[in-house]
Design a protein around this motif. Structure first.
Motif, PDB file in Angstrom:
ATOM      1  N   ARG A   1     -17.110 -84.757  30.316  1.00 32.69           N
ATOM      2  CA  ARG A   1     -16.042 -85.684  30.625  1.00 32.69           C
ATOM      3  C   ARG A   1     -15.644 -85.646  32.097  1.00 32.69           C
ATOM      4  NH1 ARG A   1     -10.902 -84.905  26.844  1.00 32.69           N
ATOM      5  NH2 ARG A   1      -9.494 -85.089  28.546  1.00 32.69           N
ATOM      6  N   TYR A   2     -16.025 -84.602  32.809  1.00 32.14           N
ATOM      7  CA  TYR A   2     -15.720 -84.492  34.234  1.00 32.14           C
ATOM      8  C   TYR A   2     -16.993 -84.290  35.038  1.00 32.14           C
ATOM      9  CZ  TYR A   2     -11.167 -83.723  32.201  1.00 32.14           C
ATOM     10  OH  TYR A   2     -10.026 -83.866  31.456  1.00 32.14           O
ATOM     11  N   LEU A   3     -16.963 -84.783  36.268  1.00 35.91           N
ATOM     12  CA  LEU A   3     -18.082 -84.593  37.171  1.00 35.91           C
ATOM     13  C   LEU A   3     -17.534 -84.100  38.501  1.00 35.91           C
ATOM     14  CD1 LEU A   3     -21.303 -86.135  37.568  1.00 35.91           C
ATOM     15  CD2 LEU A   3     -19.851 -86.557  39.567  1.00 35.91           C
ATOM     16  N   TYR A  16     -14.101 -86.196  39.380  1.00 34.33           N
ATOM     17  CA  TYR A  16     -14.069 -87.467  38.669  1.00 34.33           C
ATOM     18  C   TYR A  16     -13.946 -87.254  37.161  1.00 34.33           C
ATOM     19  CZ  TYR A  16     -16.228 -89.013  43.027  1.00 34.33           C
ATOM     20  OH  TYR A  16     -16.509 -89.254  44.352  1.00 34.33           O
ATOM     21  N   THR A  17     -13.391 -88.254  36.504  1.00 33.85           N
ATOM     22  CA  THR A  17     -13.468 -88.370  35.054  1.00 33.85           C
ATOM     23  C   THR A  17     -14.680 -89.244  34.764  1.00 33.85           C
ATOM     24  OG1 THR A  17     -11.079 -88.266  34.790  1.00 33.85           O
ATOM     25  CG2 THR A  17     -12.297 -89.198  32.974  1.00 33.85           C
ATOM     26  N   MET A  18     -15.465 -88.852  33.776  1.00 37.71           N
ATOM     27  CA  MET A  18     -16.642 -89.625  33.418  1.00 37.71           C
ATOM     28  C   MET A  18     -16.403 -90.330  32.090  1.00 37.71           C
ATOM     29  SD  MET A  18     -20.578 -88.391  32.920  1.00 37.71           S
ATOM     30  CE  MET A  18     -20.247 -87.470  31.435  1.00 37.71           C
ATOM     31  N   ASN A  19     -16.604 -91.624  32.061  1.00 40.62           N
ATOM     32  CA  ASN A  19     -16.514 -92.394  30.833  1.00 40.62           C
ATOM     33  C   ASN A  19     -17.737 -92.065  29.991  1.00 40.62           C
ATOM     34  OD1 ASN A  19     -17.062 -94.595  28.951  1.00 40.62           O
ATOM     35  ND2 ASN A  19     -15.392 -95.671  29.975  1.00 40.62           N
ATOM     36  N   THR A  20     -17.530 -91.496  28.809  1.00 44.40           N
ATOM     37  CA  THR A  20     -18.652 -91.046  27.982  1.00 44.40           C
ATOM     38  C   THR A  20     -19.392 -92.196  27.307  1.00 44.40           C
ATOM     39  OG1 THR A  20     -17.149 -90.622  26.140  1.00 44.40           O
ATOM     40  CG2 THR A  20     -17.670 -88.762  27.579  1.00 44.40           C
ATOM     41  N   THR A  21     -18.841 -93.402  27.354  1.00 45.36           N
ATOM     42  CA  THR A  21     -19.516 -94.559  26.778  1.00 45.36           C
ATOM     43  C   THR A  21     -20.479 -95.207  27.756  1.00 45.36           C
ATOM     44  OG1 THR A  21     -17.619 -94.994  25.356  1.00 45.36           O
ATOM     45  CG2 THR A  21     -19.178 -96.802  25.666  1.00 45.36           C
ATOM     46  N   VAL A 105     -19.317 -81.138  29.276  1.00 52.57           N
ATOM     47  CA  VAL A 105     -18.983 -82.558  29.098  1.00 52.57           C
ATOM     48  C   VAL A 105     -18.931 -82.911  27.612  1.00 52.57           C
ATOM     49  CG1 VAL A 105     -19.843 -84.891  29.433  1.00 52.57           C
ATOM     50  CG2 VAL A 105     -19.798 -83.301  31.347  1.00 52.57           C
ATOM     51  N   THR A 106     -19.925 -82.468  26.845  1.00 50.72           N
ATOM     52  CA  THR A 106     -19.998 -82.872  25.447  1.00 50.72           C
ATOM     53  C   THR A 106     -18.982 -82.179  24.553  1.00 50.72           C
ATOM     54  OG1 THR A 106     -21.738 -81.249  25.007  1.00 50.72           O
ATOM     55  CG2 THR A 106     -22.441 -83.483  25.584  1.00 50.72           C
ATOM     56  N   HIS A 107     -18.419 -81.059  24.998  1.00 48.47           N
ATOM     57  CA  HIS A 107     -17.439 -80.346  24.190  1.00 48.47           C
ATOM     58  C   HIS A 107     -16.008 -80.720  24.531  1.00 48.47           C
ATOM     59  CE1 HIS A 107     -20.909 -78.250  22.923  1.00 48.47           C
ATOM     60  NE2 HIS A 107     -20.263 -77.257  22.347  1.00 48.47           N
ATOM     61  N   MET A 108     -15.823 -81.657  25.426  1.00 46.93           N
ATOM     62  CA  MET A 108     -14.460 -81.986  25.842  1.00 46.93           C
ATOM     63  C   MET A 108     -13.930 -83.170  25.080  1.00 46.93           C
ATOM     64  SD  MET A 108     -14.411 -80.943  29.767  1.00 46.93           S
ATOM     65  CE  MET A 108     -12.655 -80.855  29.700  1.00 46.93           C
TER      66      MET A 108
END
Length: 108
Positions: A1-3, A16-21, A105-108
């Protein structure tokens, strides 16, 4: 979820916040944090609790606590440690670093 991206030209880490979609990035409210000179490599520990930045031109590693909820970085009480001359990469392999980031990222 973050980069997190090392910005060697301005001696900081961009956050940054990453849009997971769709994968788009949005700067966090506090969009950067200072490091020492010329950060070139970032690494997140396997627990996802700490981020480290190798600073090539100051021969140091910057150390941060990673807030799992907000993505914010906070310098540790001792924010930098001296390394050898011109550190290039952390001891973990790039694949391990990538796995840590993907897992985080995937666990957030």
């Amino acid at each position: 979820r973050y980069l997190y991206a090392a910005d060697s030209s301005s001696n900081q880490i961009s956050m940054y916040t990453m849009n997971t979609t769709d994968g788009s990035l949005t700067p966090l409210a506090v969009s950067s944090i200072a490091t020492e000179n010329f950060p070139i490599h970032l690494s997140i520990d396997p627990s996802g609790s700490f981020l480290f930045a190798l600073n090539r031109d100051s021969d140091t590693v910057s150390q941060f606590v990673l807030n799992y909820t907000t993505g914010d970085l906070t310098p540790l009480v001792i924010p930098t440690q001296v390394t050898g001359v011109k550190p290039f990469q952390t001891r973990t392999t790039n694949q391990h670093v990538l796995n840590c980031i993907v897992e985080h990222v995937t666990h957030m």
